[in-house]
Motif scaffolding. Sequence first.
Motif, PDB file in Angstrom:
ATOM      1  N   GLU A  64       0.850  -1.207   0.000  1.00  0.00           N
ATOM      2  CA  GLU A  64       0.000   0.000   0.000  1.00  0.00           C
ATOM      3  C   GLU A  64       0.879   1.248   0.000  1.00  0.00           C
ATOM      4  O   GLU A  64       0.601   2.232  -0.679  1.00  0.00           O
ATOM      5  N   ALA A  67       2.254   1.848  -3.370  1.00  0.00           N
ATOM      6  CA  ALA A  67       1.234   2.369  -4.281  1.00  0.00           C
ATOM      7  C   ALA A  67       0.995   3.854  -3.996  1.00  0.00           C
ATOM      8  O   ALA A  67       0.873   4.659  -4.914  1.00  0.00           O
ATOM      9  N   ARG A  68       0.974   4.190  -2.713  1.00  0.00           N
ATOM     10  CA  ARG A  68       0.782   5.597  -2.332  1.00  0.00           C
ATOM     11  C   ARG A  68       1.942   6.463  -2.806  1.00  0.00           C
ATOM     12  O   ARG A  68       1.768   7.610  -3.209  1.00  0.00           O
ATOM     13  N   TYR A  74       9.307  -1.936  -8.200  1.00  0.00           N
ATOM     14  CA  TYR A  74       9.728  -2.259  -6.826  1.00  0.00           C
ATOM     15  C   TYR A  74      10.838  -3.294  -6.917  1.00  0.00           C
ATOM     16  O   TYR A  74      10.646  -4.380  -7.450  1.00  0.00           O
ATOM     17  N   LEU A 106       1.764  -6.827  -6.366  1.00  0.00           N
ATOM     18  CA  LEU A 106       2.432  -5.692  -7.032  1.00  0.00           C
ATOM     19  C   LEU A 106       1.822  -5.456  -8.401  1.00  0.00           C
ATOM     20  O   LEU A 106       1.472  -4.333  -8.760  1.00  0.00           O
ATOM     21  N   LYS A 109      -1.322  -3.695  -8.554  1.00  0.00           N
ATOM     22  CA  LYS A 109      -1.225  -2.243  -8.338  1.00  0.00           C
ATOM     23  C   LYS A 109      -0.487  -1.555  -9.495  1.00  0.00           C
ATOM     24  O   LYS A 109      -0.131  -0.376  -9.403  1.00  0.00           O
ATOM     25  N   ILE A 111       2.581  -2.227 -10.439  1.00  0.00           N
ATOM     26  CA  ILE A 111       4.000  -2.046 -10.093  1.00  0.00           C
ATOM     27  C   ILE A 111       4.816  -3.210 -10.667  1.00  0.00           C
ATOM     28  O   ILE A 111       4.489  -4.378 -10.426  1.00  0.00           O
ATOM     29  N   SER A 441       7.220  11.189  -3.789  1.00  0.00           N
ATOM     30  CA  SER A 441       5.940  10.894  -4.426  1.00  0.00           C
ATOM     31  C   SER A 441       5.577  12.004  -5.416  1.00  0.00           C
ATOM     32  O   SER A 441       4.972  11.743  -6.453  1.00  0.00           O
TER      33      SER A 441
END
Length: 465
Positions: A64, A67-68, A74, A106, A109, A111, A441
Amino acid sequence: MLRFPHDFLWGAATAAYQIEGAVDEDGRGESVWDRFSHTPGLVHEGHTGDIACDHYHRCEEDIELLARLGVGLYRFSTAWPRILPTGQGVPEPRGIAFYDRLVDRLLAKGIAPMVTLDHWDLPQALQDRGGWPARDTALRFAEYAQVMFQALGDRVRYWVTHNEPWMVAAIGHRLGLHAPGIRDFQASLRASHHLLLSHGLAVQALRATGSQTPIGIVLNLFHTDPATDSEADVEQAMASDGYTNRWYLDPLFRAVYPADTSALFQRVSGVMDFVRRGDLDTISAPMDFLGVNYYSPRIVRAAAPGEASEFGWVVEKPPADAPVTDGGWQISPEAFTSVLLRLNREYGPLPIFVTENGAICDDTVDDAGRVHDPARISYLAAHLRAAHGALGAGVDLRGYCVWSLLDNFEWADGFSKRFGIVYVDYPTQRRIPKSSFRFMSRVMAVGGLATEMEEQALRLAGPPV
Ligand code: FCB
């Protein structure tokens, strides 16, 4: 605004032993780092990776966070002793299942998983049979790699064979400051060769499956400057460059060990009989990208007559006026650019990922429960500018991973050094995104770096938006 290419991959990196904990769960075998950290006196205040960030149980929460943060990539490692508890034989399905779920989560999301097969946690059972100084370990690694290719090969987007073989060989086998804690130059030399050989065997094994997934290796490369322009210092800086950088780059990209370094090593240790015919062809099997970990430069001078030095050089402390992180590591974004340009010039053109870059800060939680780390933001911003400069100069840079997503077990320094953009309160395992998380971010969201962003992040303490 410094804009990065639209398909540039922004990421964060971790490693299994540094974050997972759960060392006795689901059939995991002992690793050399379990043994090393449990040996009194070897790790800061006796810290171990037994619990670390408890990521094994908090994996969902950590995804999470990724993702944020807004990563597209990753980089994590799989623990060999979770997959093959004794290093060989029958794979442990529960170990595979953990990474299987991680990869699926992952991908869900959006990723891309970049998987490092060896981030230093060799199964202890293989250490007991000789470890990396033994050729057999290279063959075992290729088998382990095959198990992973079969289990996750349909979903992993980038494979990395080893993380920083120089660290394992030099710090683990020559200086004994990392696992397995050996102090023997001949063992270190053999380890370096077998790490490289096993990389090549794994590349070949992946190709043999018909897979098109890119595979590479991660090296920690040091820009090395002579302390003065005296002939002796310049010569020793070059020799030290052979030891840390070219000993890995040359066999990987040119199928040959550097002649000057080979001559030096043979003078010091006598023999290099472990290099067999065909090994260098295996090591130099074409790979798809190089991963570069960069933190700090090195300054080297010639040892004075009578001064202790195995090879003839001494690595200097940073000059008194040089900027350093709270860990004492010299900050030089210029050296970062130099490393990237040099790779391109001497070994390229080749696709490069920055697979680690980051800074130690003495982070604390303020009364409002926030962690404000302006020094880390400055470090990251300066190094992103340097990376952007390298792109502009023609380096084929594909992505950048910040080290690290989380504060974690920093090897011999235990939990005393914090590298995360997320603070980990170890007693409660609470994760607190730092100001640098907010900064990164925003970089990831806009695909580049604007001066105002940096300034705003530096001014504003607080949780990320
Ligand atoms: C690198 C390691 C990584 C981390 C950083 C700070 O050498 O690959 O695991 O410890 O240094």
